[in-house]
Enzyme design. Structure first.
Site, PDB file in Angstrom:
ATOM      1  CE  LYS A 161      -1.746  -1.635   3.987  1.00  0.00           C
ATOM      2  NZ  LYS A 161      -1.337  -2.611   4.251  1.00  0.00           N
ATOM      3  NE  ARG A 181      -4.343  -0.915  10.030  1.00  0.00           N
ATOM      4  CZ  ARG A 181      -3.587  -0.278   9.482  1.00  0.00           C
ATOM      5  NH1 ARG A 181      -3.487   0.210   8.618  1.00  0.00           N
ATOM      6  NH2 ARG A 181      -2.649  -1.646   8.996  1.00  0.00           N
ATOM      7  NE  ARG A 224       6.670  -2.668   5.840  1.00  0.00           N
ATOM      8  CZ  ARG A 224       5.698  -2.895   6.021  1.00  0.00           C
ATOM      9  NH1 ARG A 224       5.647  -3.072   4.889  1.00  0.00           N
ATOM     10  NH2 ARG A 224       4.717  -2.452   6.907  1.00  0.00           N
ATOM     11  NE  ARG A 226       5.982   0.063  10.185  1.00  0.00           N
ATOM     12  CZ  ARG A 226       4.944   0.276   9.318  1.00  0.00           C
ATOM     13  NH1 ARG A 226       4.566  -0.093   8.437  1.00  0.00           N
ATOM     14  NH2 ARG A 226       3.601  -0.886  10.116  1.00  0.00           N
ATOM     15  NE  ARG A 272       1.929  -3.947  11.301  1.00  0.00           N
ATOM     16  CZ  ARG A 272       3.051  -4.324  10.072  1.00  0.00           C
ATOM     17  NH1 ARG A 272       4.555  -4.429  11.162  1.00  0.00           N
ATOM     18  NH2 ARG A 272       3.643  -3.683   9.413  1.00  0.00           N
TER      19      ARG A 272
HETATM   20  P1  ADP Z   1       0.876  -1.784   7.652  1.00  0.00           P
HETATM   21  O1  ADP Z   1       0.334  -2.097   7.052  1.00  0.00           O
HETATM   22  O2  ADP Z   1       1.881  -2.344   7.393  1.00  0.00           O
HETATM   23  O3  ADP Z   1       0.260  -2.829   9.228  1.00  0.00           O
HETATM   24  P2  ADP Z   1       0.904   0.875   9.024  1.00  0.00           P
HETATM   25  O4  ADP Z   1       1.923   2.268   9.380  1.00  0.00           O
HETATM   26  O5  ADP Z   1      -0.982   1.068   8.194  1.00  0.00           O
HETATM   27  O6  ADP Z   1       1.388   0.178   8.978  1.00  0.00           O
HETATM   28  O7  ADP Z   1       0.003   0.573  10.307  1.00  0.00           O
HETATM   29  C1  ADP Z   1       0.752   0.037  11.337  1.00  0.00           C
HETATM   30  C2  ADP Z   1       0.166   0.612  12.796  1.00  0.00           C
HETATM   31  O8  ADP Z   1      -0.164   1.822  13.213  1.00  0.00           O
HETATM   32  C3  ADP Z   1      -1.232  -0.956  12.832  1.00  0.00           C
HETATM   33  O9  ADP Z   1      -0.787  -1.758  13.346  1.00  0.00           O
HETATM   34  C4  ADP Z   1      -2.121  -0.142  14.580  1.00  0.00           C
HETATM   35  O10 ADP Z   1      -1.424  -0.355  15.129  1.00  0.00           O
HETATM   36  C5  ADP Z   1      -1.672   1.206  13.370  1.00  0.00           C
HETATM   37  N1  ADP Z   1      -2.615   1.433  12.521  1.00  0.00           N
HETATM   38  C6  ADP Z   1      -2.529   2.420  10.978  1.00  0.00           C
HETATM   39  N2  ADP Z   1      -3.451   3.081  11.188  1.00  0.00           N
HETATM   40  C7  ADP Z   1      -4.554   2.489  12.404  1.00  0.00           C
HETATM   41  C8  ADP Z   1      -5.545   2.953  11.722  1.00  0.00           C
HETATM   42  N3  ADP Z   1      -6.462   3.260  10.936  1.00  0.00           N
HETATM   43  N4  ADP Z   1      -6.731   2.440  12.664  1.00  0.00           N
HETATM   44  C9  ADP Z   1      -6.075   1.722  13.752  1.00  0.00           C
HETATM   45  N5  ADP Z   1      -4.127   1.922  13.649  1.00  0.00           N
HETATM   46  C10 ADP Z   1      -4.002   1.545  12.954  1.00  0.00           C
END
Ligand code: ADP
Length: 226
Positions: A21, A96, A135, A169, A180
């Site tokens: 993404k 999400r 990554r 990260r 996740r």
């Molecule tokens: P990825 O898609 O690789 O899991 P992100 O950078 O989008 O990584 O998200 C990292 C973390 O941030 C998630 O595991 C969650 O804890 C939090 N997070 C990100 N976006 C949201 C969201 N829209 N709602 C709830 N938690 C979120």
């Protein structure tokens, strides 16, 4: 190269962690002059700042769980209020949950907008763990790399900006990635049906090359904004 879209777009990228993404959102951003809006990045910035929302988010993010809708929505609304989002946005990692999707529909309705397209990046779960666990990104420009699938052309130097510092990260390890992925299937995958009902769902096979997926996405974006 930049192309101008005739209508402002609200694009959503759906897909499990590692689906690409962020990589694809950055490419669409450059191509169409859209703004990538990643709630993960916004939350990581809040964590780095040490704001109260950031402190609350940190503990949850470390386990791979989802941050509360309340915190995420507050952060997203703040960002959507900035003037640079006028040409359109690519939402990466948001919504999400069903609650976030409903809140987004409401927020867009306030300004007479709709979701232009929700694009589901379809991938294989096990491959995602491998992608996520390997990554890293350039600390300077944010370009994404992978230990085996997307190395820098010259070891230790960013292809894009020449930076020599990289970061990983804290949640990009196999154990947290599994959590996740679990959260994705439980909370986020059901949104695919929500956007299908709204008639804006598009799907892309995202197991192919980065360039191949990017091409498929460009075609979708162009046809959805005609
Ligand atoms: P990825 O898609 O690789 O899991 P992100 O950078 O989008 O990584 O998200 C990292 C973390 O941030 C998630 O595991 C969650 O804890 C939090 N997070 C990100 N976006 C949201 C969201 N829209 N709602 C709830 N938690 C979120």
């Amino acid at each position: 190269m930049s192309e101008v879209l005739t209508t402002p777009a609200v694009l959503i990228l759906l897909g499990p962690p590692g689906a690409g993404k962020g990589t694809q959102a950055r490419m669409l951003e450059e191509r169409f002059g859209l703004i990538q809006l990643s709630t993960g990045d916004l939350l990581r910035a809040a964590v780095a700042e040490g704001s109260p929302a950031g402190l609350a988010a940190k503990a949850v993010m470390e386990t791979g769980g989802l941050v509360s809708d309340e915190i995420v929505l507050a952060i997203l609304k703040d960002r959507m209020a900035k003037p640079d989002v006028q040409a359109g946005v690519i939402l990466d990692g948001f919504p999400r949950t069903a609650g976030q999707a409903a809140a987004l529909d409401g927020l867009l309705a306030e300004s007479g907008q709709d979701v232009t397209a929700a694009i589901s990046l379809e991938v294989d779960d096990e491959a995602m763990i491998d992608r996520v666990a390997g990554r890293f990104t350039c600390a300077h420009c944010g370009e994404g790399y992978h230990d085996t699938h997307k190395k820098t052309a010259k070891a230790g130097t960013c292809d894009k900006c020449g930076g020599t510092e990289f970061k990983r990260r804290a949640d990009d390890n196999a154990e947290t990635a599994r959590e996740r992925l679990r959260a994705y299937h439980a909370e986020t995958a059901p949104l695919i049906a929500h956007y299908d009902k709204l008639g804006v769902l598009r799907t892309v096979d995202a197991m192919g090359s980065i360039a191949g997926v990017a091409k498929a996405l460009r075609t979708i974006v162009k046809s959805a904004t005609e």
